[in-house]
Write a protein that holds these residues in place. Structure first.
Motif, short mmCIF file in Angstrom:
data_model
loop_
_atom_site.label_atom_id
_atom_site.label_comp_id
_atom_site.label_asym_id
_atom_site.label_seq_id
_atom_site.Cartn_x
_atom_site.Cartn_y
_atom_site.Cartn_z
N GLY A 1 -18.46 10.83 -7.35
CA GLY A 1 -17.26 11.33 -6.67
C GLY A 1 -17.57 12.27 -5.52
N ALA A 2 -18.68 12.98 -5.60
CA ALA A 2 -19.05 13.91 -4.52
C ALA A 2 -19.33 13.18 -3.22
N HIS A 3 -19.59 11.86 -3.31
CA HIS A 3 -19.85 11.08 -2.10
C HIS A 3 -18.67 10.17 -1.75
N ASP A 4 -17.52 10.45 -2.35
CA ASP A 4 -16.33 9.63 -2.11
C ASP A 4 -15.42 10.36 -1.13
N ALA A 5 -15.31 9.82 0.09
CA ALA A 5 -14.53 10.50 1.12
C ALA A 5 -13.08 10.67 0.69
N ALA A 6 -12.56 9.70 -0.09
CA ALA A 6 -11.17 9.79 -0.51
C ALA A 6 -10.95 11.01 -1.41
N GLN A 7 -11.97 11.41 -2.14
CA GLN A 7 -11.85 12.60 -3.00
C GLN A 7 -12.24 13.87 -2.25
N ARG A 8 -13.17 13.75 -1.33
CA ARG A 8 -13.72 14.92 -0.65
C ARG A 8 -12.79 15.51 0.40
N PHE A 9 -12.04 14.63 1.06
CA PHE A 9 -11.24 15.09 2.20
C PHE A 9 -9.75 14.88 1.92
N GLU A 10 -8.98 15.75 2.46
CA GLU A 10 -7.53 15.61 2.42
C GLU A 10 -7.17 14.67 3.57
N ILE A 11 -7.13 13.37 3.30
CA ILE A 11 -6.89 12.42 4.41
C ILE A 11 -5.38 12.22 4.55
N PRO A 12 -4.84 12.54 5.73
CA PRO A 12 -3.40 12.37 5.90
C PRO A 12 -2.99 10.90 5.74
N THR A 13 -1.88 10.67 5.03
CA THR A 13 -1.41 9.28 4.88
C THR A 13 -0.49 8.98 6.05
N PRO A 14 -0.89 8.02 6.87
CA PRO A 14 -0.08 7.72 8.05
C PRO A 14 1.21 6.99 7.68
N GLU A 15 2.17 7.06 8.56
CA GLU A 15 3.42 6.32 8.41
C GLU A 15 3.10 4.82 8.33
N PRO A 16 3.91 4.07 7.58
CA PRO A 16 3.66 2.62 7.55
C PRO A 16 3.76 2.02 8.96
N ALA A 17 2.94 1.00 9.19
CA ALA A 17 2.88 0.40 10.52
C ALA A 17 4.17 -0.33 10.86
N ALA A 18 4.46 -0.37 12.15
CA ALA A 18 5.59 -1.15 12.62
C ALA A 18 5.27 -2.63 12.41
N ALA A 19 6.33 -3.45 12.36
CA ALA A 19 6.11 -4.88 12.13
C ALA A 19 5.21 -5.45 13.22
N ASN A 20 4.30 -6.32 12.82
CA ASN A 20 3.33 -6.90 13.74
C ASN A 20 3.43 -8.41 13.58
N PRO A 21 3.49 -9.14 14.69
CA PRO A 21 3.64 -10.60 14.58
C PRO A 21 2.37 -11.31 14.08
N CYS A 22 1.31 -10.57 13.81
CA CYS A 22 0.04 -11.19 13.42
C CYS A 22 0.20 -12.02 12.15
N ARG A 23 -0.33 -13.24 12.18
CA ARG A 23 -0.20 -14.14 11.03
C ARG A 23 -1.53 -14.31 10.29
N ALA A 24 -2.30 -13.21 10.32
CA ALA A 24 -3.63 -13.25 9.72
C ALA A 24 -3.63 -13.71 8.26
N ALA A 25 -2.62 -13.30 7.52
CA ALA A 25 -2.61 -13.67 6.10
C ALA A 25 -2.60 -15.19 5.93
N GLU A 26 -1.83 -15.87 6.78
CA GLU A 26 -1.78 -17.33 6.69
C GLU A 26 -3.08 -17.96 7.18
N VAL A 27 -3.66 -17.36 8.23
CA VAL A 27 -4.94 -17.86 8.73
C VAL A 27 -6.01 -17.70 7.65
N LEU A 28 -6.03 -16.54 7.01
CA LEU A 28 -7.09 -16.24 6.04
C LEU A 28 -7.00 -17.08 4.78
N GLN A 29 -5.81 -17.60 4.49
CA GLN A 29 -5.69 -18.44 3.31
C GLN A 29 -5.70 -19.93 3.66
N GLY A 30 -5.91 -20.21 4.94
CA GLY A 30 -6.04 -21.60 5.36
C GLY A 30 -4.72 -22.34 5.51
#
Ligand code: SF4
Lengths: 95, 368
Positions: free
Chosen positions: B292-321
């Motif tokens: 855990g001492a080498h886990d950045a998620a535990q070591r740092f207070e990483i701000p959680t960003p706002e959810p991303a705006a909608a993106n037309p990218c269709r990567a999920a369909e590309v990645l599943q063929g």
């Protein structure tokens, strides 16, 4: 990212016990590579290297066997082959 | 270079193509799992050589592409912290987060270093104790040993200013997700050779049995890929489904046990979110609490960003063929390698990048 490149082990450094490393040549270019997960690799072995660590030792006998078996593939059904590949060279073996 | 050139031999390629055509009595649809294979297929024109008999569908094997946007945002947030240097493989630099990429963050003063290996990041940390070095540990099973070794080494050598931001994915659960989908049209898999170098292929046997789908461990050069295709086609023609190894010079049934033991020392299996594909149970790796001492998620207070705006990218369909990249309306229009909307357009293993590089004119011609 899973790209891994075969290279030849030129030297091995075991002075640091937890990190066996070595110099590996990629067509003449030398790099430091972690060899701790390929204990069977020796100077002169070919290893497959990914992100700075060797992930396997290339099995040279298997490599030769597979190339040979492809060169020997039986394509006796020639009509079919000609139709598909046109004037494909019949030489087989390695260049 | 030895073990590369001989696998690009034209005579062997022609022979394999002829044999595949000879063996196939009908068209077969196969998925190559790894994005590295996708690039080789397009670069060497293997899809065109097999046009008459085999449809190659491109798989999810691009770790950069399946990394959740939120993880990119977290990496950027780390790079913006004072005294933190975010180290990453070059592949991640241009991948769009919800607002910017690491490259853009660096241009605005974020501390981002490109490295070739996570072990280089450990060296940087060792040489400069005044800063915290965080490696953005993305990858499949192939990369997990390198990342595990970096953590293990830092731990053993007391390099306390080294941590990783870990987002590791496992291939087999993703293959199962694809097979389970009701619209799945994949008849056989060319399994990712370098993943199998580490894990072996015994783990595929149950999957093959359950879904009656041939799985052939396949390498990355033209001769390797065509050998994998030939094995798959021969199985389908014979009406059998088994796990075969067409990459025997590098892969053994049990894999590299030494490497996997290292991975299991440092990491444990966990549920993992895949960009566009949702959370897949037991499809990722996280650091064990011992590290855990080498886990950045535990070591740092990483701000959680706002959810991303909608993106037309269709990567999920590309990645599943489900679609090919040029079926995405943004391809080559609003999405290019210079101004990408999604990771598959910038990753060296992304299918959209491969189509842009090798098939752009054809794709635009068929559209227009
Ligand atoms: S072309 Fe661009 S927008 Fe379309 S799927 Fe590929 S990366 Fe996403």
């Amino acid at each position: 990212m899973c790209l891994a490149i075969p290279g030849k082990v030129i030297s091995i450094d075991e002075s640091e016990p937890i990190l066996r490393t070595g110099k590996v040549s990629f067509g003449g270019a030398l790099r430091d590579v972690a060899l701790s997960t390929v204990p069977e690799a020796e100077v002169g072995s070919y290893v497959l290297v990914h992100a700075g660590i060797a992930i396997s030792k290339v099995d040279e006998a298997e490599a030769a066997r597979v190339l040979e078996s492809i060169a020997q593939l039986d394509l006796s059904d020639e009509e079919d082959m000609l139709e598909v590949t046109g004037d494909a060279p019949e030489t087989g073996g390695q260049s | 270079m030895k073990y590369l050139e001989e696998y690009r031999d034209r005579a062997l390629v022609d022979k394999l193509v002829a044999k595949i055509h000879q063996s196939a009595t009908r068209r077969h649809t196969l998925m190559e799992v790894c994005g590295g294979q996708t690039h080789a297929i397009l670069r060497f024109g293997i899809d065109a050589l097999l046009e008459k008999t085999v449809t190659l569908v491109h798989g999810p094997g691009c770790p950069v592409c399946v990394t959740p946007v939120a993880m990119i945002d977290q990496a950027i947030a780390l790079a913006q912290m004072p005294d933190v240097v975010l180290c990453t493989f070059g592949d991640m630099m241009r991948v769009p987060g919800s607002r910017q990429s690491l490259l853009e963050a660096r241009a605005q003063g974020g501390q981002v270093r490109m490295v070739y290996s996570p072990l280089d990041a450990v060296k940087l940390a060792q040489a400069d104790p005044t800063k915290q070095y965080v490696f953005f540990a993305v990858g499949f099973e192939t990369t997990a040993p390198a990342n595990a070794l970096a953590v293990y080494q830092a731990d053993q050598q007391g390099i306390s200013n080294f941590a990783i931001l870990s987002t590791h994915v496992l291939v087999r659960p993703a293959m199962e997700t694809i097979l389970k989908h009701p619209d799945c049209r994949i008849e056989g898999f060319l399994a990712a050779g370098h993943v199998c170098t580490i894990t072996g292929y015994a783990g595929y046997e149950a999957l093959c049995e359950q879904y009656k789908t041939p799985i052939v461990v396949t390498g990355f050069e033209p001769v390797d890929i065509l050998s994998g295709v030939l094995h798959c086609v021969e199985q389908l023609e014979a009406g059998v489904a088994s796990v075969q190894n067409a990459y025997t010079r590098s892969v053994q049934r049990e894999g590299n046990q030494q490497a996997w033991r290292l991975v299991e020392t440092v990491f444990e299996v966990t549920d993992q979110e895949w960009r566009g594909m949702g959370t897949i149970p037991r499809s990722g790796l996280r650091l064990r609490s011992r590290y855990g001492a080498h886990d950045a998620a535990q070591r740092f207070e990483i701000p959680t960003p706002e959810p991303a705006a909608a993106n037309p990218c269709r990567a999920a369909e590309v990645l599943q063929g489900f679609i090919t990249p040029h079926e995405c309306p943004a391809f080559g229009v609003s999405c290019t390698p210079e101004a990408p909307l999604g990771a598959p357009m910038v990753s060296s293993e992304g299918a959209c990048a491969a189509y842009y590089r090798y098939r752009r004119t054809e794709a635009l011609n068929t559209e227009g």
